[in-house]
Design an enzyme around this catalytic site. Structure first.
Site, PDB file in Angstrom:
ATOM      1  N   HIS A  61      -7.962  64.263   8.820  1.00 30.94           N
ATOM      2  CA  HIS A  61      -9.308  64.137   8.261  1.00 30.94           C
ATOM      3  C   HIS A  61      -9.916  62.775   8.578  1.00 30.94           C
ATOM      4  O   HIS A  61     -11.083  62.688   8.968  1.00 30.94           O
ATOM      5  CB  HIS A  61      -9.229  64.335   6.739  1.00 30.94           C
ATOM      6  CG  HIS A  61     -10.527  64.098   6.031  1.00 30.94           C
ATOM      7  ND1 HIS A  61     -11.586  64.979   6.100  1.00 30.94           N
ATOM      8  CD2 HIS A  61     -10.944  63.063   5.251  1.00 30.94           C
ATOM      9  CE1 HIS A  61     -12.593  64.512   5.385  1.00 30.94           C
ATOM     10  NE2 HIS A  61     -12.240  63.349   4.870  1.00 30.94           N
TER      11      HIS A  61
ATOM     12  N   ASP B 206     -10.242  57.414  -2.082  1.00 28.20           N
ATOM     13  CA  ASP B 206     -11.416  57.954  -1.406  1.00 28.20           C
ATOM     14  C   ASP B 206     -12.428  56.834  -1.149  1.00 28.20           C
ATOM     15  O   ASP B 206     -12.623  55.956  -1.998  1.00 28.20           O
ATOM     16  CB  ASP B 206     -12.063  59.031  -2.286  1.00 28.20           C
ATOM     17  CG  ASP B 206     -13.000  59.945  -1.513  1.00 28.20           C
ATOM     18  OD1 ASP B 206     -13.124  59.760  -0.292  1.00 28.20           O
ATOM     19  OD2 ASP B 206     -13.612  60.831  -2.129  1.00 28.20           O
TER      20      ASP B 206
END
Length: 319
Positions: free
Chosen positions: A228, A153
């Site tokens: 995404h 992330d």
């Protein structure tokens, strides 16, 4: 000719740490509560030094955000930041980004959980009954900066000078808010059982990166379902350059209670950049083709704050 006092920013660019607390509070009614809160906010730098001195290698930092609804009560003599407004509820055909209340945000981080705890203890002692807790979430670093879905992330975060360029408001942007930043938070919970039922290839197509080595996959055509990673890329409408935000996301959870989540926190020089990212995720680009990560991740909160400069915070105790 008078010389203008230099503006010192808060530690928006503090490094990602092993532990973090995201503390969202509401401010009680009445002038006494306002005076108490202003005094506590002006003391944040002193509190931070008092805690960080216990371990100078622990990268302790606290960033304070102030919400739209309480701005005029806490900072009546300071102009409202140009883009500051409540978090907008975003309704797509399938999923909704909820808007939830919050007057104050304390983003507390350190390499040691005990330092975060001690800061929170001293802070809440100062604030007393002037506030109520809306949400308190403890985040942790998970392996090599992965979320609980198993992917790295924050890969797209800016680095070096690009951090300040992406998150700090300049005099040219908004002279009354120079040195500050907008910050948006969302607390997502994941349906890990359903996510884990997907093949690795399917998960990668949703995220837009390979799971093992974090390599970007090719973008999809404009009229197709986008991953995404691609939906979160926002370009400057004038130059076409990609606009970055700084994400300090953290996993959180409690396996014994079946809770697994990601606390999204994004800092930006321009609030509309984050809002457009979320619009693309929940509504889709093109509309109707939402971010498929939302089929497995549900936002429980959504709140916007402004991070004033440290100079502004320090002056709040001067009634």
């Amino acid at each position: 000719m008078s010389r203008r006092t230099p503006i010192e920013s808060q530690r928006v660019d503090a490094p990602l740490t092993q532990s973090a607390t995201f503390l969202v509070l509401s401010v009680a009614d009445g002038p006494d509560a306002v005076r108490t809160v202003r005094s506590a906010l002006s003391s944040v730098d002193d509190l931070s030094k008092n805690v960080s001195i216990r371990d100078l290698d622990a990268s302790f930092a606290c960033t304070v955000g102030i919400g739209s609804e309480v701005w005029d009560r806490l900072l009546p003599g300071i102009s409202r930041p140009a883009e500051l407004h409540p978090f907008p509820k975003i309704e797509g055909k399938v999923h909704t980004a909820v808007s939830t209340p919050g007057d104050l945000l304390f983003h507390v981080r350190a390499q040691r959980r005990d330092l975060c705890f001690e800061f929170e203890r001293q802070l809440t002692d100062l604030l007393g009954d002037s506030v109520k807790v809306v949400d308190s979430t403890v985040g942790f670093r998970y392996f090599d900066v992965r979320d609980l879905l198993g992917f790295v992330d924050g890969t797209a975060n800016p680095v070096g000078q690009a951090v300040n360029d992406s998150v700090l408001i300049t005099e040219a942007d908004d002279s009354n808010s120079a040195g500050g930043s907008y910050v948006v938070i969302q607390k997502y919970v994941h349906d890990l059982k359903r996510w884990k039922s997907l093949s690795t290839e399917k998960q990668e197509s949703i995220i837009g990166r390979t799971k093992f080595d974090n390599v970007e996959l090719d973008d999809q055509d404009d009229d197709k379902q986008k991953p995404h990673k691609q939906l979160a890329n926002i370009e400057d409408p004038h130059t076409g350059a990609e606009l970055s935000i700084l994400r300090d996301n953290m996993p959180f959870g409690n396996p014994g209670q079946g809770e697994f989540g990601t606390y999204f926190i994004g800092y930006s020089r321009k609030l509309w950049v984050i809002e457009q990212m979320l619009e693309r995720m929940f509504v889709g680009n093109p509309p109707g083709l939402h971010d498929r990560i939302l089929d497995y991740s549900t936002p429980l909160t959504g709140t916007t704050f402004f991070v004033p400069s440290a100079t502004v915070l320090a002056g709040l105790g001067d009634d």
